[in-house]
Design a protein around this motif. Structure first.
Motif, PDB file in Angstrom:
ATOM      1  N   PRO A  29      53.009 -16.792  17.446  1.00 29.74           N
ATOM      2  CA  PRO A  29      53.367 -15.835  18.503  1.00 29.74           C
ATOM      3  C   PRO A  29      54.774 -15.260  18.324  1.00 29.74           C
ATOM      4  O   PRO A  29      54.996 -14.071  18.580  1.00 29.74           O
ATOM      5  N   GLU A  30      55.725 -16.091  17.902  1.00 25.97           N
ATOM      6  CA  GLU A  30      57.075 -15.581  17.659  1.00 25.97           C
ATOM      7  C   GLU A  30      57.074 -14.558  16.531  1.00 25.97           C
ATOM      8  O   GLU A  30      57.749 -13.522  16.603  1.00 25.97           O
ATOM      9  N   ARG A  32      54.604 -12.672  15.551  1.00 26.65           N
ATOM     10  CA  ARG A  32      53.986 -11.438  16.028  1.00 26.65           C
ATOM     11  C   ARG A  32      54.940 -10.651  16.934  1.00 26.65           C
ATOM     12  O   ARG A  32      54.992  -9.419  16.862  1.00 26.65           O
ATOM     13  N   TYR A  33      55.677 -11.343  17.767  1.00 25.02           N
ATOM     14  CA  TYR A  33      56.621 -10.664  18.655  1.00 25.02           C
ATOM     15  C   TYR A  33      57.678  -9.935  17.835  1.00 25.02           C
ATOM     16  O   TYR A  33      58.010  -8.772  18.105  1.00 25.02           O
ATOM     17  N   CYS A  34      58.231 -10.621  16.823  1.00 20.40           N
ATOM     18  CA  CYS A  34      59.256 -10.003  15.981  1.00 20.40           C
ATOM     19  C   CYS A  34      58.685  -8.824  15.202  1.00 20.40           C
ATOM     20  O   CYS A  34      59.352  -7.787  15.047  1.00 20.40           O
ATOM     21  N   SER A  36      56.251  -6.917  16.123  1.00 20.71           N
ATOM     22  CA  SER A  36      56.100  -5.822  17.078  1.00 20.71           C
ATOM     23  C   SER A  36      57.433  -5.122  17.317  1.00 20.71           C
ATOM     24  O   SER A  36      57.505  -3.895  17.411  1.00 20.71           O
ATOM     25  N   SER A  37      58.507  -5.910  17.376  1.00 23.65           N
ATOM     26  CA  SER A  37      59.838  -5.341  17.594  1.00 23.65           C
ATOM     27  C   SER A  37      60.359  -4.598  16.370  1.00 23.65           C
ATOM     28  O   SER A  37      61.298  -3.812  16.474  1.00 23.65           O
ATOM     29  N   ASP A  40      56.154  -2.496  14.902  1.00 22.32           N
ATOM     30  CA  ASP A  40      54.777  -2.925  14.616  1.00 22.32           C
ATOM     31  C   ASP A  40      54.557  -3.089  13.115  1.00 22.32           C
ATOM     32  O   ASP A  40      53.543  -2.654  12.557  1.00 22.32           O
ATOM     33  N   ASP A  90      56.110 -19.478  25.305  1.00 17.66           N
ATOM     34  CA  ASP A  90      56.225 -18.030  25.318  1.00 17.66           C
ATOM     35  C   ASP A  90      57.189 -17.604  24.209  1.00 17.66           C
ATOM     36  O   ASP A  90      58.298 -18.136  24.105  1.00 17.66           O
ATOM     37  N   PRO A  91      56.781 -16.670  23.357  1.00 16.80           N
ATOM     38  CA  PRO A  91      57.631 -16.347  22.189  1.00 16.80           C
ATOM     39  C   PRO A  91      58.994 -15.787  22.558  1.00 16.80           C
ATOM     40  O   PRO A  91      59.995 -16.129  21.913  1.00 16.80           O
ATOM     41  N   LEU A  92      59.078 -14.955  23.565  1.00 15.38           N
ATOM     42  CA  LEU A  92      60.368 -14.382  23.937  1.00 15.38           C
ATOM     43  C   LEU A  92      61.324 -15.464  24.422  1.00 15.38           C
ATOM     44  O   LEU A  92      62.502 -15.492  24.041  1.00 15.38           O
ATOM     45  N   VAL A 106      65.944  -8.339  18.893  1.00 17.36           N
ATOM     46  CA  VAL A 106      65.654  -9.368  17.886  1.00 17.36           C
ATOM     47  C   VAL A 106      66.725  -9.343  16.807  1.00 17.36           C
ATOM     48  O   VAL A 106      67.268  -8.284  16.458  1.00 17.36           O
TER      49      VAL A 106
END
Length: 316
Positions: A29-30, A32-34, A36-37, A40, A90-92, A106
Motif C-alpha cells: 500500500p505504501e 502504491r501511494y508513492c 500515485s504521488s 501515477d 494506512d499507508p499515509l 512524498v
C-alpha cells in the motif's frame, strides 16, 4: 551504443555521502501511494490474486531449459496474501510516521526512484529461488542512475536508487545463498559442455522414470560431452553428469535484460541453477549447426560480470 561497465568499481566520489545508495522498505500500500504521488507512475509488475506478484516489463523471453531445471516453491494462497495485506497500516500514516511523507509531499528521492522505474532505458527483471526462498527484483537504468525494486512475498518491498557505478555491487547481492541452504560436493564438473538436446531429453527420461530411455539417450550422444580440460566423457560419466544437473537442482536465477529505450525492445536472458555445490551458469551457444550448453561453476560475485556482455548485446 550504450556502454555500461559492470566490472571494477569506479573510484570513490569526492563527497562520500553523495555516492551512497539509498534504500527504503515499503509495504505494497505504501508503494502504491508513492507511485500515485509520482504522477501515477506504473510499477514494474502486475498483481495476480492467485500467486501474488508477477513480473511486468521487460517482456518474457522463452527459456525452456531454465523452465525445466527451475524449482518453484509453494506460492502463497490468495486468501493468505489478502489477509497479510489487510493487517497493514494506512499507508499515509505509516509513511508520515517514518518521515517519508511531510506536509510538502512524498520524499523527493522516492518520487525520483519511482519515476526512473517507470521510464528507463535499460531494464533487468530477475527471478531467483533458493531453498524455500523465492524473490523477484526489477532493475531499471537510465543515464547515470539506477533504481531497483525487490520483494520475496509481494507484501514488503525494498526500493533502492544509486548511481550506475554502484550497479555491479547491487547485482552481486542477488545470488546470495540463504544460510539454511546446505551445500555439498557435486557430481557436475567445474565446467562441462554438452548438447542441448541431450540435457533436454535426459530430463524427460528422468521425469518419467524411464531408466531404459535415459540409457538410450546417453548412448546416442557418446563422445559429445567435453569437460573443462577438453576430456571427452565416457557414457557412464555422461549419465552421471546429466542426472546430477537435474537431480541436484534446488534453485535457479533467471534474469531477462532489455533495451527499452529504443524503437524496438531487444531481449537477452541469463540462467543460473543452484546445484549441490552452489551456482552454475547455463550458457547456450552454437558449434556449427549444433546447439550446446556450457554449464560452468560460478560464484555470487560473478553475477554482474555474467550480465555485462549480454547487456552490451541488447543495448548495441
Amino acid at each position: 551504443m550504450t556502454t555500461i561497465d559492470l566490472g571494477a568499481p569506479a573510484p570513490n566520489p569526492l563527497h562520500l555521502l553523495d555516492g551512497l545508495p539509498r534504500r527504503a522498505t515499503l509495504t505494497l500500500p505504501e508503494l502504491r501511494y508513492c507511485a500515485s504521488s509520482a504522477g501515477d507512475a506504473p510499477l514494474p509488475f502486475v498483481l495476480d490474486d492467485a500467486v501474488g506478484v508477477e513480473g511486468g516489463e521487460p517482456p518474457a523471453a522463452a527459456d525452456p531449459l531454465a523452465d525445466r531445471l527451475g524449482v518453484r516453491p509453494a506460492e502463497p494462497s490468495a486468501a493468505a496474501y489478502g489477509e497479510a495485506l489487510a493487517t497493514l497500516h494506512d499507508p499515509l500514516e505509516s509513511l508520515a510516521r517514518r518521515g517519508l511523507v511531510t506536509p510538502d509531499g512524498v520524499d523527493p528521492g522516492l518520487l525520483g526512484a519511482l519515476g526512473l522505474l517507470a521510464s528507463p532505458s535499460v531494464g533487468v527483471d530477475i527471478d531467483v529461488a533458493a531453498g524455500d526462498v523465492r524473490g523477484k527484483a526489477w532493475h531499471r537504468q537510465r543515464d547515470e542512475a539506477v533504481a531497483t525494486l525487490a520483494t520475496v512475498d509481494g507484501v514488503v518491498f525494498e526500493l533502492a536508487w544509486f548511481s550506475t557505478d554502484d550497479w555491479a555491487d547491487e547485482l552481486r547481492r542477488v545470488p546470495s545463498i540463504p544460510e539454511d541452504v546446505a551445500l555439498s560436493p557435486s557430481s557436475v564438473p567445474e565446467l562441462v559442455d554438452l548438447p542441448y538436446e541431450l540435457l533436454d531429453a535426459a530430463g524427460e527420461a528422468l521425469r518419467t522414470h524411464r531408466g531404459d530411455l535415459l540409457d538410450a539417450v546417453v548412448a546416442t550422444y557418446d563422445g559429445t560431452v567435453v569437460d573443462g580440460d577438453g576430456h571427452r566423457l565416457s557414457t557412464s560419466e555422461i549419465r552421471t553428469v546429466v542426472e546430477a544437473v537435474h537431480r541436484e537442482t534446488h534453485g535457479r536465477i533467471r534474469a531477462m535484460l532489455a533495451d527499452v529505450g529504443g524503437p524496438t525492445t531487444t531481449i537477452g536472458v541469463i540462467s543460473w541453477v543452484l546445484l549441490a555445490d552452489g551456482w552454475h551458469s547455463l550458457r547456450p551457444h552454437r558449434t556449427g549447426d549444433d546447439l550446446r550448453v556450457e554449464v560452468r561453476r560460478v560464484e555470487p560475485f560473478d553475477f554482474a560480470t555474467t550480465l555485462a556482455p549480454v547487456l552490451a548485446e541488447v543495448t548495441a
